[in-house]
Every structure is written in structure tokens, then in C-alpha cells.
Design a protein around this motif. Structure first.
Motif, PDB file in Angstrom:
ATOM      1  N   ASP A   1     124.527 -37.256  90.665  1.00 52.55           N
ATOM      2  CA  ASP A   1     125.607 -38.246  90.647  1.00 52.55           C
ATOM      3  C   ASP A   1     125.208 -39.599  91.227  1.00 52.55           C
ATOM      4  OD1 ASP A   1     125.413 -37.576  93.303  1.00 52.55           O
ATOM      5  OD2 ASP A   1     127.512 -37.017  93.556  1.00 52.55           O
ATOM      6  N   ARG A   2     123.897 -39.811  91.448  1.00 50.31           N
ATOM      7  CA  ARG A   2     123.458 -41.089  92.016  1.00 50.31           C
ATOM      8  C   ARG A   2     122.117 -41.493  91.415  1.00 50.31           C
ATOM      9  NH1 ARG A   2     124.096 -37.562  95.850  1.00 50.31           N
ATOM     10  NH2 ARG A   2     122.154 -37.772  96.972  1.00 50.31           N
ATOM     11  N   VAL A   3     121.954 -42.783  91.192  1.00 51.34           N
ATOM     12  CA  VAL A   3     120.687 -43.283  90.651  1.00 51.34           C
ATOM     13  C   VAL A   3     119.539 -42.926  91.592  1.00 51.34           C
ATOM     14  CG1 VAL A   3     119.395 -45.358  90.030  1.00 51.34           C
ATOM     15  CG2 VAL A   3     121.804 -45.136  89.347  1.00 51.34           C
ATOM     16  N   SER A   4     119.752 -43.067  92.889  1.00 49.41           N
ATOM     17  CA  SER A   4     118.679 -42.771  93.847  1.00 49.41           C
ATOM     18  C   SER A   4     118.275 -41.297  93.793  1.00 49.41           C
ATOM     19  CB  SER A   4     119.127 -43.142  95.262  1.00 49.41           C
ATOM     20  OG  SER A   4     120.370 -42.524  95.565  1.00 49.41           O
ATOM     21  N   LEU A   5     119.237 -40.432  93.532  1.00 48.60           N
ATOM     22  CA  LEU A   5     118.956 -38.999  93.417  1.00 48.60           C
ATOM     23  C   LEU A   5     118.182 -38.712  92.121  1.00 48.60           C
ATOM     24  CD1 LEU A   5     119.449 -36.123  94.525  1.00 48.60           C
ATOM     25  CD2 LEU A   5     121.609 -36.120  93.276  1.00 48.60           C
ATOM     26  N   VAL A   6     118.541 -39.388  91.054  1.00 50.29           N
ATOM     27  CA  VAL A   6     117.833 -39.226  89.773  1.00 50.29           C
ATOM     28  C   VAL A   6     116.356 -39.548  89.959  1.00 50.29           C
ATOM     29  CG1 VAL A   6     117.565 -40.125  87.420  1.00 50.29           C
ATOM     30  CG2 VAL A   6     119.864 -39.779  88.371  1.00 50.29           C
ATOM     31  N   ARG A   7     116.075 -40.646  90.654  1.00 52.73           N
ATOM     32  CA  ARG A   7     114.673 -41.074  90.822  1.00 52.73           C
ATOM     33  C   ARG A   7     113.888 -40.020  91.581  1.00 52.73           C
ATOM     34  NH1 ARG A   7     116.515 -46.856  91.363  1.00 52.73           N
ATOM     35  NH2 ARG A   7     116.723 -47.338  89.144  1.00 52.73           N
ATOM     36  N   GLU A   8     114.478 -39.471  92.653  1.00 52.52           N
ATOM     37  CA  GLU A   8     113.756 -38.480  93.458  1.00 52.52           C
ATOM     38  C   GLU A   8     113.588 -37.174  92.685  1.00 52.52           C
ATOM     39  OE1 GLU A   8     112.070 -38.814  95.998  1.00 52.52           O
ATOM     40  OE2 GLU A   8     111.750 -36.753  96.691  1.00 52.52           O
ATOM     41  N   LEU A   9     114.637 -36.764  91.982  1.00 49.05           N
ATOM     42  CA  LEU A   9     114.566 -35.521  91.206  1.00 49.05           C
ATOM     43  C   LEU A   9     113.492 -35.639  90.122  1.00 49.05           C
ATOM     44  CD1 LEU A   9     116.231 -32.866  91.351  1.00 49.05           C
ATOM     45  CD2 LEU A   9     117.657 -33.779  89.512  1.00 49.05           C
ATOM     46  N   ALA A  10     113.440 -36.777  89.455  1.00 49.96           N
ATOM     47  CA  ALA A  10     112.460 -36.997  88.390  1.00 49.96           C
ATOM     48  C   ALA A  10     111.049 -36.976  88.968  1.00 49.96           C
ATOM     49  CB  ALA A  10     112.735 -38.322  87.686  1.00 49.96           C
ATOM     50  N   SER A  11     110.889 -37.607  90.121  1.00 48.41           N
ATOM     51  CA  SER A  11     109.562 -37.669  90.708  1.00 48.41           C
ATOM     52  C   SER A  11     109.073 -36.276  91.109  1.00 48.41           C
ATOM     53  CB  SER A  11     109.610 -38.653  91.886  1.00 48.41           C
ATOM     54  OG  SER A  11     108.763 -38.248  92.911  1.00 48.41           O
TER      55      SER A  11
ATOM     56  N   GLN B   1     127.289 -35.141  87.399  1.00 44.01           N
ATOM     57  CA  GLN B   1     128.589 -34.781  87.967  1.00 44.01           C
ATOM     58  C   GLN B   1     129.462 -36.022  87.997  1.00 44.01           C
ATOM     59  OE1 GLN B   1     128.608 -32.783  91.783  1.00 44.01           O
ATOM     60  NE2 GLN B   1     130.842 -32.862  91.903  1.00 44.01           N
ATOM     61  N   VAL B   2     130.691 -35.880  87.507  1.00 47.65           N
ATOM     62  CA  VAL B   2     131.603 -37.029  87.469  1.00 47.65           C
ATOM     63  C   VAL B   2     132.780 -36.774  88.401  1.00 47.65           C
ATOM     64  CG1 VAL B   2     130.906 -37.570  85.111  1.00 47.65           C
ATOM     65  CG2 VAL B   2     132.940 -36.155  85.475  1.00 47.65           C
ATOM     66  N   SER B   3     133.293 -37.847  88.944  1.00 51.04           N
ATOM     67  CA  SER B   3     134.445 -37.744  89.838  1.00 51.04           C
ATOM     68  C   SER B   3     135.710 -37.978  89.029  1.00 51.04           C
ATOM     69  CB  SER B   3     134.330 -38.787  90.949  1.00 51.04           C
ATOM     70  OG  SER B   3     135.549 -38.836  91.667  1.00 51.04           O
TER      71      SER B   3
ATOM     72  N   HIS C   1     134.109 -38.361  98.960  1.00 49.86           N
ATOM     73  CA  HIS C   1     133.542 -37.287  99.774  1.00 49.86           C
ATOM     74  C   HIS C   1     133.175 -36.058  98.952  1.00 49.86           C
ATOM     75  CE1 HIS C   1     134.420 -39.519 103.346  1.00 49.86           C
ATOM     76  NE2 HIS C   1     135.666 -39.680 102.938  1.00 49.86           N
ATOM     77  N   ARG C   2     133.726 -35.957  97.752  1.00 53.95           N
ATOM     78  CA  ARG C   2     133.493 -34.738  96.970  1.00 53.95           C
ATOM     79  C   ARG C   2     132.388 -34.900  95.931  1.00 53.95           C
ATOM     80  NH1 ARG C   2     138.102 -32.358  94.364  1.00 53.95           N
ATOM     81  NH2 ARG C   2     137.328 -30.323  94.896  1.00 53.95           N
TER      82      ARG C   2
ATOM     83  N   VAL D   1     134.469 -31.023  88.840  1.00 57.77           N
ATOM     84  CA  VAL D   1     135.275 -30.113  89.662  1.00 57.77           C
ATOM     85  C   VAL D   1     136.693 -30.672  89.624  1.00 57.77           C
ATOM     86  CG1 VAL D   1     135.598 -29.189  91.989  1.00 57.77           C
ATOM     87  CG2 VAL D   1     133.282 -29.662  91.151  1.00 57.77           C
ATOM     88  N   ALA D   2     137.679 -29.814  89.414  1.00 56.49           N
ATOM     89  CA  ALA D   2     139.061 -30.293  89.354  1.00 56.49           C
ATOM     90  C   ALA D   2     139.461 -30.901  90.692  1.00 56.49           C
ATOM     91  CB  ALA D   2     140.005 -29.147  89.006  1.00 56.49           C
ATOM     92  N   PRO D   3     140.238 -31.995  90.681  1.00 61.66           N
ATOM     93  CA  PRO D   3     140.739 -32.550  91.944  1.00 61.66           C
ATOM     94  C   PRO D   3     141.538 -31.486  92.688  1.00 61.66           C
ATOM     95  CG  PRO D   3     141.197 -34.034  90.111  1.00 61.66           C
ATOM     96  CD  PRO D   3     140.666 -32.767  89.515  1.00 61.66           C
ATOM     97  N   LEU D   4     141.505 -31.532  94.015  1.00 64.35           N
ATOM     98  CA  LEU D   4     142.144 -30.494  94.829  1.00 64.35           C
ATOM     99  C   LEU D   4     143.627 -30.350  94.546  1.00 64.35           C
ATOM    100  CD1 LEU D   4     140.421 -31.088  98.266  1.00 64.35           C
ATOM    101  CD2 LEU D   4     140.167 -29.111  96.750  1.00 64.35           C
ATOM    102  N   ASP D   5     144.284 -31.469  94.280  1.00 66.27           N
ATOM    103  CA  ASP D   5     145.734 -31.420  94.141  1.00 66.27           C
ATOM    104  C   ASP D   5     146.211 -31.151  92.715  1.00 66.27           C
ATOM    105  OD1 ASP D   5     144.567 -33.801  93.463  1.00 66.27           O
ATOM    106  OD2 ASP D   5     146.334 -34.995  93.931  1.00 66.27           O
ATOM    107  N   ARG D   6     145.280 -31.038  91.768  1.00 70.09           N
ATOM    108  CA  ARG D   6     145.725 -30.858  90.387  1.00 70.09           C
ATOM    109  C   ARG D   6     144.899 -29.816  89.643  1.00 70.09           C
ATOM    110  NH1 ARG D   6     145.401 -36.683  87.922  1.00 70.09           N
ATOM    111  NH2 ARG D   6     143.318 -35.851  88.077  1.00 70.09           N
ATOM    112  N   PRO D   7     145.058 -28.536  89.991  1.00 75.17           N
ATOM    113  CA  PRO D   7     144.277 -27.518  89.286  1.00 75.17           C
ATOM    114  C   PRO D   7     144.936 -27.170  87.954  1.00 75.17           C
ATOM    115  CG  PRO D   7     145.628 -26.490  90.952  1.00 75.17           C
ATOM    116  CD  PRO D   7     145.977 -27.951  90.969  1.00 75.17           C
TER     117      PRO D   7
END
Ligand code: PLP
Length: 249
Positions: free
Chosen positions: A115-125, A140-142, A148-149, A185-191
Motif C-alpha cells: 500500500d506504499r510506494v516505499s514498500l513497493v521499492r523494498e519488496l521489488a529489491s 491494498q486499498v483503504s 491506521h488500518r 478489508v471492510a471498514p469496521l463500522d460497515r460489514p
């Protein structure tokens, strides 16, 4: 590590078999209601907090995909299961820190929580260093903007690292990674069904440039029916298969 044998038939295996039959029936019913075929939906058994022996039971019952959300637990379990001679695909579904990428790329078949560009770079490396085949990745989308989730966001105004379009571009440009789709992941208040309605925007943006990125990982024990109605291709089911976990994880 003690050498494990193949799954031993017994009360635990019978319990899991009964739960699995019920979950498969729920998926089939949700597919019927949505006019979809059950073959379109892959069941991922989420085995966090449960032992490797349960993974072996699941494998012997025909479950080929398992999910874990913590690297240390997953790495140990994957090693035990491999040593017992069972062949399953490991899905990493938990929030991922950059310092765990080095380990995750060694056993994961698919990482759902990018869910982050910085994470993509490390995972790819890290993937480029040890893997011969590309690592399958979901973004992963919010659906509720709760920072926080985890999850990439529709607009990068305040969070460029988590801007959905930027994350898509980064994965698509990373040779060692293969862009397969999205995870939510479904929001906590709206399953409920509205919870997943927000997915359409993300899949629309993604498929405009990447029509083959068709995976939608959505739906857990409590909301798998709604997720299937909203087009989920992969459901992540833990407690309905293995029992309630002592803590919410
Ligand atoms: C634990 C977990 C699941 C499974 O949840 P259940 O309610 O036990 O089915 C699915 N997805 C993620 C990301 C999880 O952490």
C-alpha cells in the motif's frame, strides 16, 4: 525443529473438514445469488495463531492456499509445512514493514498488503535478489480513509507515498513484481454490502491501464457473502474454518 508427519486423521481434522464443507457451501450459495460460478472464487484459509498441523489438515482436505499476517509466524510455519512435504501457496495478508520484505519474499506466493510506494521499492529489491519467478502483488486499498488500518488512498494530496495511482505505477514498473489486483478489508463500522461498493473506483482505475489485474481479495468469515456479491475472486477465511481466535488479530 521436530520432523512432522503428514496430517493425522482425528477429531481436529474432522472438525476442520466440517467447517470447510460449511464455508464451501456459503461460497457456493453466495455465487448462486450473484450469478457467478464458484470456480471464480479462491478460498484462502487464514491460519494465523493456529499451528502448522492445521495447515497440513487443510492441505489434506484440498485447500491449496493459506494466509498469514505476521512474518515471523508465517516463516516458521511455511518451513514446517514444507518439511512435512505438503505443498501450499502462502499469502501474506498483514500490514507489512519494510524490514520484513527480505523474509517475506522467500516464502510468499502473493502479498496482498502492498500500500506504499516505499514498500513497493523494498519488496521489488528483495524479490529481485532471491526469486527466479515474479512475486504476485495486490494493492491494498483503504475503503474508509482510516490511515491506521493500512491501504492506498484515492488521492495523494496528503499522503503521496500511499497515493493509489502512484502505487499502481510503481508495482507495474517493478520487474520482480507482478501486479495482480487489489485487496480490501471492510471498514469496521460497515460489514455490509456498501462496505465493498467503494472497490469499484479502485478496480476501474487499475483496469484502465492493467486489464489483466483482475484479482479482488475481499471477504472474511463475517462478510464473505457480501464480498462475493461485490466481485471478490479471493476470500480470506480464518475463524469460520479453524475456530475463534483468543485475541482479535
Ligand atoms: C485475520 C484476517 C482475516 C480472517 O479473518 P476471519 O474473521 O477470522 O475470517 C482476513 N483478512 C485479514 C487481513 C486478516 O488479518
Amino acid at each position: 525443529m521436530t520432523k512432522m508427519r503428514k496430517a493425522v486423521p482425528g477429531p481436529r481434522q474432522s472438525e476442520i473438514a466440517a467447517n470447510l464443507a460449511a464455508v464451501r457451501e456459503r461460497i457456493a450459495a453466495a455465487c448462486r445469488a450473484a450469478g457467478r460460478s464458484p470456480e471464480e472464487v479462491t478460498l484462502i484459509a487464514v491460519t494465523k495463531t493456529y499451528p502448522a498441523s492445521d495447515v497440513l489438515h487443510l492441505a489434506s482436505l484440498g485447500v491449496a492456499d493459506v494466509g498469514e499476517n505476521r512474518d515471523t509466524e508465517a516463516a516458521d510455519k511455511a518451513a514446517e509445512v514444507a518439511q512435512a512435504g505438503a505443498d501450499v501457496r502462502w499469502h501474506f495478508i498483514g500490514q507489512l514493514q519494510r524490514n520484513k520484505c527480505r523474509s517475506v519474499v522467500r516464502y510468499a506466493h502473493m502479498v496482498h498488503s502492498v500500500d506504499r510506494v516505499s514498500l513497493v521499492r523494498e519488496l521489488a529489491s528483495q524479490a529481485g535478489r532471491v526469486r527466479t519467478d515474479p512475486l504476485d502483488v495486490l494493492i491494498q486499498v483503504s475503503l474508509d480513509g482510516d490511515l491506521h488500518r493500512g491501504g492506498a488512498l484515492p488521492t495523494g494530496a496528503d499522503a503521496a507515498d500511499r497515493d493509489f495511482r502512484s502505487v499502481v505505477r510503481a508495482v507495474a514498473e517493478a520487474g520482480p513484481l507482478r501486479l495482480r489486483g487489489v485487496m480490501a478489508v471492510a471498514p469496521l463500522d460497515r460489514p455490509d454490502r456498501q462496505a465493498f461498493a467503494g472497490l469499484d473506483w479502485f478496480t476501474g482505475v487499475l483496469r484502465a491501464d492493467h486489464p489483466d489485474a483482475t484479482v479482488i481479495s475481499a471477504g472474511m468469515s463475517d462478510d464473505l457473502d457480501e464480498a462475493v456479491a461485490c466481485g471478490a475472486t479471493h476470500v480470506r477465511i480464518g475463524s469460520a474454518l479453524l475456530g475463534k481466535r483468543p485475541r482479535l488479530l
